[in-house]
Each structure stands twice: as C-alpha cells, then as structure tokens.
Design a protein around this motif. Structure first.
Motif, PDB file in Angstrom:
ATOM      1  N   MET A  62      -6.461  -1.756  28.144  1.00 24.74           N
ATOM      2  CA  MET A  62      -5.504  -0.951  28.996  1.00 24.74           C
ATOM      3  C   MET A  62      -6.014  -0.820  30.389  1.00 24.74           C
ATOM      4  SD  MET A  62      -3.682   2.774  28.600  1.00 24.74           S
ATOM      5  CE  MET A  62      -2.528   2.205  27.061  1.00 24.74           C
ATOM      6  N   ASN A  63      -5.379  -1.384  31.449  1.00 26.07           N
ATOM      7  CA  ASN A  63      -5.596  -1.172  32.708  1.00 26.07           C
ATOM      8  C   ASN A  63      -5.446   0.199  33.458  1.00 26.07           C
ATOM      9  OD1 ASN A  63      -3.013  -1.005  33.859  1.00 26.07           O
ATOM     10  ND2 ASN A  63      -2.784  -3.301  33.936  1.00 26.07           N
ATOM     11  N   LEU A  64      -5.920   0.540  34.544  1.00 21.92           N
ATOM     12  CA  LEU A  64      -5.972   1.822  35.289  1.00 21.92           C
ATOM     13  C   LEU A  64      -4.709   2.211  35.482  1.00 21.92           C
ATOM     14  CD1 LEU A  64      -8.902   1.550  37.763  1.00 21.92           C
ATOM     15  CD2 LEU A  64      -8.826   2.834  35.785  1.00 21.92           C
ATOM     16  N   LEU A  65      -3.648   1.294  36.040  1.00 26.49           N
ATOM     17  CA  LEU A  65      -2.397   1.655  36.088  1.00 26.49           C
ATOM     18  C   LEU A  65      -1.652   2.240  35.022  1.00 26.49           C
ATOM     19  CD1 LEU A  65       0.014   2.195  38.175  1.00 26.49           C
ATOM     20  CD2 LEU A  65       0.685  -0.186  37.907  1.00 26.49           C
ATOM     21  N   THR A  66      -1.862   1.184  33.936  1.00 30.41           N
ATOM     22  CA  THR A  66      -0.997   1.698  32.715  1.00 30.41           C
ATOM     23  C   THR A  66      -1.834   3.160  32.033  1.00 30.41           C
ATOM     24  OG1 THR A  66      -0.851  -0.628  32.128  1.00 30.41           O
ATOM     25  CG2 THR A  66      -0.703   0.904  30.394  1.00 30.41           C
ATOM     26  N   LEU A  67      -3.165   3.204  32.273  1.00 31.62           N
ATOM     27  CA  LEU A  67      -3.568   4.509  31.843  1.00 31.62           C
ATOM     28  C   LEU A  67      -3.118   5.588  32.649  1.00 31.62           C
ATOM     29  CD1 LEU A  67      -6.027   5.203  29.684  1.00 31.62           C
ATOM     30  CD2 LEU A  67      -7.559   4.868  31.764  1.00 31.62           C
ATOM     31  N   LYS A  68      -2.824   5.432  34.069  1.00 38.32           N
ATOM     32  CA  LYS A  68      -2.340   6.678  34.773  1.00 38.32           C
ATOM     33  C   LYS A  68      -1.016   6.993  34.162  1.00 38.32           C
ATOM     34  CE  LYS A  68      -1.012   7.193  39.427  1.00 38.32           C
ATOM     35  NZ  LYS A  68      -1.687   8.629  39.781  1.00 38.32           N
ATOM     36  N   ASN A  69      -0.096   5.896  33.733  1.00 37.44           N
ATOM     37  CA  ASN A  69       1.203   5.986  33.312  1.00 37.44           C
ATOM     38  C   ASN A  69       1.331   6.840  32.019  1.00 37.44           C
ATOM     39  OD1 ASN A  69       2.458   4.660  35.620  1.00 37.44           O
ATOM     40  ND2 ASN A  69       2.544   2.895  34.721  1.00 37.44           N
ATOM     41  N   LEU A  70       0.025   6.510  31.375  1.00 30.56           N
ATOM     42  CA  LEU A  70       0.016   7.186  30.061  1.00 30.56           C
ATOM     43  C   LEU A  70      -0.158   8.779  30.179  1.00 30.56           C
ATOM     44  CD1 LEU A  70      -0.392   7.101  26.924  1.00 30.56           C
ATOM     45  CD2 LEU A  70      -2.867   6.512  27.110  1.00 30.56           C
ATOM     46  N   ILE A  71      -1.174   8.871  31.061  1.00 25.06           N
ATOM     47  CA  ILE A  71      -1.729  10.435  31.330  1.00 25.06           C
ATOM     48  C   ILE A  71      -0.411  11.027  31.924  1.00 25.06           C
ATOM     49  CG2 ILE A  71      -3.067  11.543  33.130  1.00 25.06           C
ATOM     50  CD1 ILE A  71      -5.024   9.522  32.779  1.00 25.06           C
ATOM     51  N   TYR A  72       0.483  10.368  32.946  1.00 28.06           N
ATOM     52  CA  TYR A  72       1.557  11.081  33.322  1.00 28.06           C
ATOM     53  C   TYR A  72       2.503  11.562  32.045  1.00 28.06           C
ATOM     54  CZ  TYR A  72       0.697  10.570  38.170  1.00 28.06           C
ATOM     55  OH  TYR A  72       0.397  10.599  39.472  1.00 28.06           O
ATOM     56  N   SER A  73       2.533  10.594  31.028  1.00 32.87           N
ATOM     57  CA  SER A  73       3.418  10.842  29.967  1.00 32.87           C
ATOM     58  C   SER A  73       3.071  12.011  28.978  1.00 32.87           C
ATOM     59  CB  SER A  73       3.667   9.445  29.114  1.00 32.87           C
ATOM     60  OG  SER A  73       2.531   9.354  28.316  1.00 32.87           O
ATOM     61  N   LEU A  74       2.016  12.635  29.177  1.00 34.12           N
ATOM     62  CA  LEU A  74       1.372  13.539  28.344  1.00 34.12           C
ATOM     63  C   LEU A  74       2.126  14.929  28.303  1.00 34.12           C
ATOM     64  CD1 LEU A  74      -2.622  13.231  28.705  1.00 34.12           C
ATOM     65  CD2 LEU A  74      -0.981  12.163  26.994  1.00 34.12           C
ATOM     66  N   SER A  75       2.655  15.369  27.337  1.00 31.54           N
ATOM     67  CA  SER A  75       2.986  16.884  27.434  1.00 31.54           C
ATOM     68  C   SER A  75       1.880  18.007  27.532  1.00 31.54           C
ATOM     69  CB  SER A  75       3.892  16.925  26.134  1.00 31.54           C
ATOM     70  OG  SER A  75       2.768  17.065  24.914  1.00 31.54           O
ATOM     71  N   LYS A  76       2.245  19.215  27.801  1.00 33.14           N
ATOM     72  CA  LYS A  76       1.234  20.423  28.188  1.00 33.14           C
ATOM     73  C   LYS A  76       0.347  20.250  26.763  1.00 33.14           C
ATOM     74  CE  LYS A  76       3.773  23.030  31.440  1.00 33.14           C
ATOM     75  NZ  LYS A  76       4.643  24.369  31.898  1.00 33.14           N
ATOM     76  N   GLY A  77       1.153  20.321  25.781  1.00 36.65           N
ATOM     77  CA  GLY A  77       0.230  20.457  24.441  1.00 36.65           C
ATOM     78  C   GLY A  77      -0.714  19.262  24.023  1.00 36.65           C
ATOM     79  N   GLU A  78      -0.436  17.929  24.462  1.00 41.54           N
ATOM     80  CA  GLU A  78      -1.244  16.909  24.246  1.00 41.54           C
ATOM     81  C   GLU A  78      -2.333  16.928  25.460  1.00 41.54           C
ATOM     82  OE1 GLU A  78       2.460  13.804  22.823  1.00 41.54           O
ATOM     83  OE2 GLU A  78       2.015  13.949  24.971  1.00 41.54           O
ATOM     84  N   LYS A  79      -2.103  17.603  26.610  1.00 42.96           N
ATOM     85  CA  LYS A  79      -2.986  17.648  27.593  1.00 42.96           C
ATOM     86  C   LYS A  79      -4.241  18.697  27.007  1.00 42.96           C
ATOM     87  CE  LYS A  79      -0.473  16.410  31.515  1.00 42.96           C
ATOM     88  NZ  LYS A  79       0.257  16.846  32.801  1.00 42.96           N
ATOM     89  N   LYS A  80      -3.488  19.844  26.171  1.00 44.77           N
ATOM     90  CA  LYS A  80      -4.269  20.726  25.767  1.00 44.77           C
ATOM     91  C   LYS A  80      -5.390  20.179  24.883  1.00 44.77           C
ATOM     92  CE  LYS A  80      -4.152  25.493  23.757  1.00 44.77           C
ATOM     93  NZ  LYS A  80      -3.377  26.560  23.201  1.00 44.77           N
TER      94      LYS A  80
END
Length: 497
Positions: free
Chosen positions: A1-19
C-alpha cells in the motif's frame, strides 16, 4: 500500500478505530517510528516524499510504511473481531485448532459441533463447511474411531448438500451481477436482440430455481434482486416496486440472520431509494427511509452511516418535489449534526451527502454555500469516492459559475474538465452535450431559446444508459434548462416591447 492510499485509510478511521490503534501501539515495545509517519499522514494535507525520506535513515521510510500498515490492519481486525456471529465462528475455529493441537481432543470436537449448529441456524454455510471438513480431518487422524460407515456417509453427504447449495448461490449471484452491469451501463432494453439476451438470463435463473435443493435466505434474496433488476431493465416500474416491498418483507421475516451485521440491508435500502428516485416514485420513498432509520446497530460507524443515508434521501425527496424551502429549513436544524456526519463517515458517503446539500443550496440560489460544499468534494477527490459523484459535482460547479456570471473563469473550468474527461477516457454523449451547451450559452446570451430547443432535441438521441440518465436526474438539469429558457424568453419579450 503506497503512502497516498495509506493516508486515505487513516482518514477513513473512526474515533473508535483510532483509539484501538493507539491502544495497540501503546502495548508494543521497541522502536515505534511508524507512529511518526502516522502523525504526519494524519496532519499533512499533501505528502512531501523527499522531506519524509530525509527525516528517516536509509530504507527507514519504507520500513515505517510497512509497520504502520501492518499495525493499522491489526487494530482494525481486533476492532471487528466480536462484532458479528461470522467473526466469532472464525475465531472459534482457530480456538478449536489450538485445542486439538494441545491434545484437548474431546473439547475440540465439542467446539466443532457447536460451530456447525450455529453456522447452520444462521445460514453461514462457508463456516459450516470449514468446521465439517476440519472435523473429518481430525476423525481421520484418529482412524475414524467411534464412527461407523453410515455416520461417515451422512457427514459427507451433508457437506455435499451444502457445497451444492453454495454452487447454486454462486451461479445465481453471477447472473445477478451480469444483469446489474447491463442495467447500469445500458439502461432499459429496446432492441429485439437485447431482449433476447435478457430472456436468456431469465431462462438460466429459472433453471437454477428449479434445481435448487435448499431454499435459504440468501437464495430468496438473490431471486428477488434478480427479478428487480429484470423489471427495471424492461421498464416495468410497477413490477420493480412490488419486488422492493417483497425484499423488505423478506429481511423483516429474517432479522435474526442480519441483525448483528446489517450492512447489506442498509445498502439494499439505499439502492431501493436510489432506484425509486430514478423512477420518480417520490411518494413511495418515505416508507423505505423509515425502514432505514429504524435499523439499530452496535457499531457507531454503521449508525453514522444510517443517519447520513437517511438525511441524504430525505433531502433528495424534498429537492425533487420542489420543496426547497423545507429542505433549507431542515438543513438549518441539522447543521451541527451534518458537521459530525462529514467527519465520522467514509468519504464516498460524505461526498454524496455534500452533493445533495449543494443541490439544495443551489435551488435556493445560495450559490456561496453551494460552492462551499462542492469545493469540499472537488478539493478532496483523489479516487477516494465514486467517479460519478465527481462528474455530477463538477457539472453543478460549472452551472453555479454560470449563474454567478463568472464567464471567464467558467471557460477555463470547462477546458479543464474536458481535459480531465479525455485523460480518464470518460467522455460520453451527455458530458459532451452539456459542455457544448454551456459554451454556447457563454458565447450567445441573447439567442438562448434556440440553444435550449437544440438541447431538448439532442436529448432525444441520449441512450437509455442509467449512468447518463442519473446525472440528468440527480442534478435536475432539464428542470434548470426549462427555468433558464423561461426566464430568457420573458426578458426577450420585455426588451421587444
């Protein structure tokens, strides 16, 4: 997974998933350079690869990228683990393997019996097959002790029965996918050749139904979905409507099979509502909006998704029934809630809602607000949502610029959009027609009635492609052209007198 896709994956995380990710990272020891990359991708608007590489040792960025992806996916898996029966059964299968390997043979067989019964009662046939095959492997290692030939054959036949059902479901699902892509790409059938091809699919489905040995929820659902698509392809809206209600009734009778994982039902209702809008059956939509609203889920992410889709379809009904003032008041009441929705849901859903809100503001002639929501969509487009939403948003952006009389800027934007369509190989009759009409309107502000008449005439050449028809209906472009034509005709009469 490249950096841009990884960035988009991080943006898609909910608060619970970030926790969950933070908790996982906190439990780990040793070097955590991937956390530095996580913070950078979370906070930065654009990725400066050269700058990033300088902040890491040789190959350090690549190592951090791999570790970040691994830990993100691990956290997401852990967050999903116990949310539905299927996940729990898969975890139980892993537990069974561990128990058997450790020598707890009796306990492992008891586990497998429980898994098989739960899988069958919940129609999770792949889980049953895994458990049944694992059971036979373990029994074979024990030289089939405690089992006679009749019991062995009974177990084998049950596996064959389920396998045959799964094969029928696969064939049925394949037919449904084929008829869907024909409908989405070509719309309703007109020629005799197209109708013959469609009838061939209908005959194949009839053969599957006649030969099925299992009447499961999945097989009934596939049959109704196929029938719904068939009726839409032949232009029988009444037939489709009847199937929509039958589909909903099927889900209501089998709530125990989807309650812990309602994703399919949510998107089924979303699809039904979208189709009803395309059919212009707006009075039928509130029933399905209420069904959507009444779904409950233990997942906060799914609850956000339900709220967003409900809001989107409620606004869509108001927009298409010309109840723009009601829609605007509704938006004002929901203002704070919309802010939450556009930060806690997948970007594709956010984009869809923002487009609907932009359309509402457009018909209220609130062009500043229209552009605000459109810019949010267009500035964040990096293949993170559907291309169709992008095209619809870009067209509304152009029309809004026309309403604001920003003609010089509009010329530049039209050329930019034409280049984008050409580069993406997405040019079609409708896109070219709409851009051509806008260019003519910019060039000739006086003789507009002929331009609009020409547009109406050329629309007759538009094929029945659902993709292209959807652009017209979502943006209500024909309605806009009629209003503009009437306004210009009035101005012309005033000038003549």
């Amino acid at each position: 997974m490249n950096l841009l896709t990884l960035k988009n994956l991080i943006y898609s995380l909910s608060k619970g998933e970030k926790k969950s990710f933070s908790l996982l990272a906190g439990m780990q020891e040793g070097d955590k350079k991937y956390l530095k990359l996580y913070e950078y991708l979370l906070m930065s608007k654009d990725i400066d690869v050269e700058s990033l590489e300088k902040s890491y040792t040789k190959n350090g960025l690549e190592s951090a990228r791999k570790h970040l992806y691994y830990n993100l996916m691990k956290a997401l898996r852990q967050a999903e683990n116990d949310k539905n029966i299927e996940n729990r059964l898969i975890n139980d299968l892993k537990d069974t393997q561990i128990l058997h390997r450790k020598g707890f043979v009796k306990e492992s067989f008891e586990y497998l019996d429980k898994i098989k019964q739960t899988a069958l009662s919940n129609e999770l046939y792949p889980c049953f097959l895994m458990a049944a095959r694992l059971e036979l492997q373990y029994l074979t290692r024990l030289q089939l002790a405690g089992l006679d030939e009749f019991e062995l054959i009974k177990k084998q036949r049950k596996i064959e029965e389920i396998l045959e059902h799964e094969m029928q479901v696969h064939r049925h699902s394949s037919l449904h996918e084929i008829i869907l892509i024909r409908y989405w790409r070509k719309g309703t059938v007109n020629s005799l050749q197209e109708k013959t091809k469609l009838n061939d699919l209908l005959l194949e489905e009839y053969n599957i139904l006649n030969n099925r040995n299992y009447r499961s929820f999945e097989s009934q659902k596939l049959h109704l979905n196929f029938q719904s698509a068939y009726f839409m392809m032949i232009g029988d809206n009444e037939g489709s409507l009847k199937i929509f209600y039958e589909l909903d009734s099927l889900f209501q009778r089998n709530t125990h099979l989807w309650t812990d994982s309602p994703t399919y039902y949510i998107f089924l209702l979303d699809g039904i509502l979208t189709d009803l809008c395309a059919m212009e059956r707006f009075d039928e939509m509130p029933f399905f909006v209420n069904q959507l609203k009444n779904i409950s889920s233990d997942s906060q992410d799914l609850n956000w998704q339900i709220e967003l889709l409900t809001l989107h379809h409620q606004l869509t009904i108001s927009n298409h029934k010309d109840q723009f003032e009601n829609a605007a008041k509704f938006l004002e009441v929901q203002k704070e809630f919309i802010e939450k929705l556009t930060t806690n849901t997948p970007f594709n859903s956010q984009a869809q809602l923002c487009l609907t809100i932009a359309i509402t503001h457009f018909w209220q002639q609130e062009y500043k607000q229209t552009l605000r929501f459109l810019n949010f969509i267009l500035n964040n487009y990096r293949n993170t949502f559907s291309y169709q939403i992008y095209v619809q948003s870009r067209f509304l952006f152009l029309i809004t610029q026309y309403e604001l009389a920003n003609f010089d800027y509009l010329r530049y934007e039209i050329r930019s959009f034409e280049r984008k369509l050409k580069a993406d190989k997405q040019e079609s009759f409708l896109e070219n027609l709409l851009l051509d009409i806008l260019k003519k309107l910019i060039q000739n502000q006086k003789n507009t009635s002929k331009i609009f008449e020409n547009f109406q005439e050329k629309l007759k050449d538009l094929d029945a492609s659902s993709d292209q028809q959807r652009i017209l209906k979502v943006l209500q472009i024909e309605h806009w052209f009629k209003i503009k034509n009437a306004n210009f005709a009035l101005v012309d009469r005033i000038c003549q007198t």
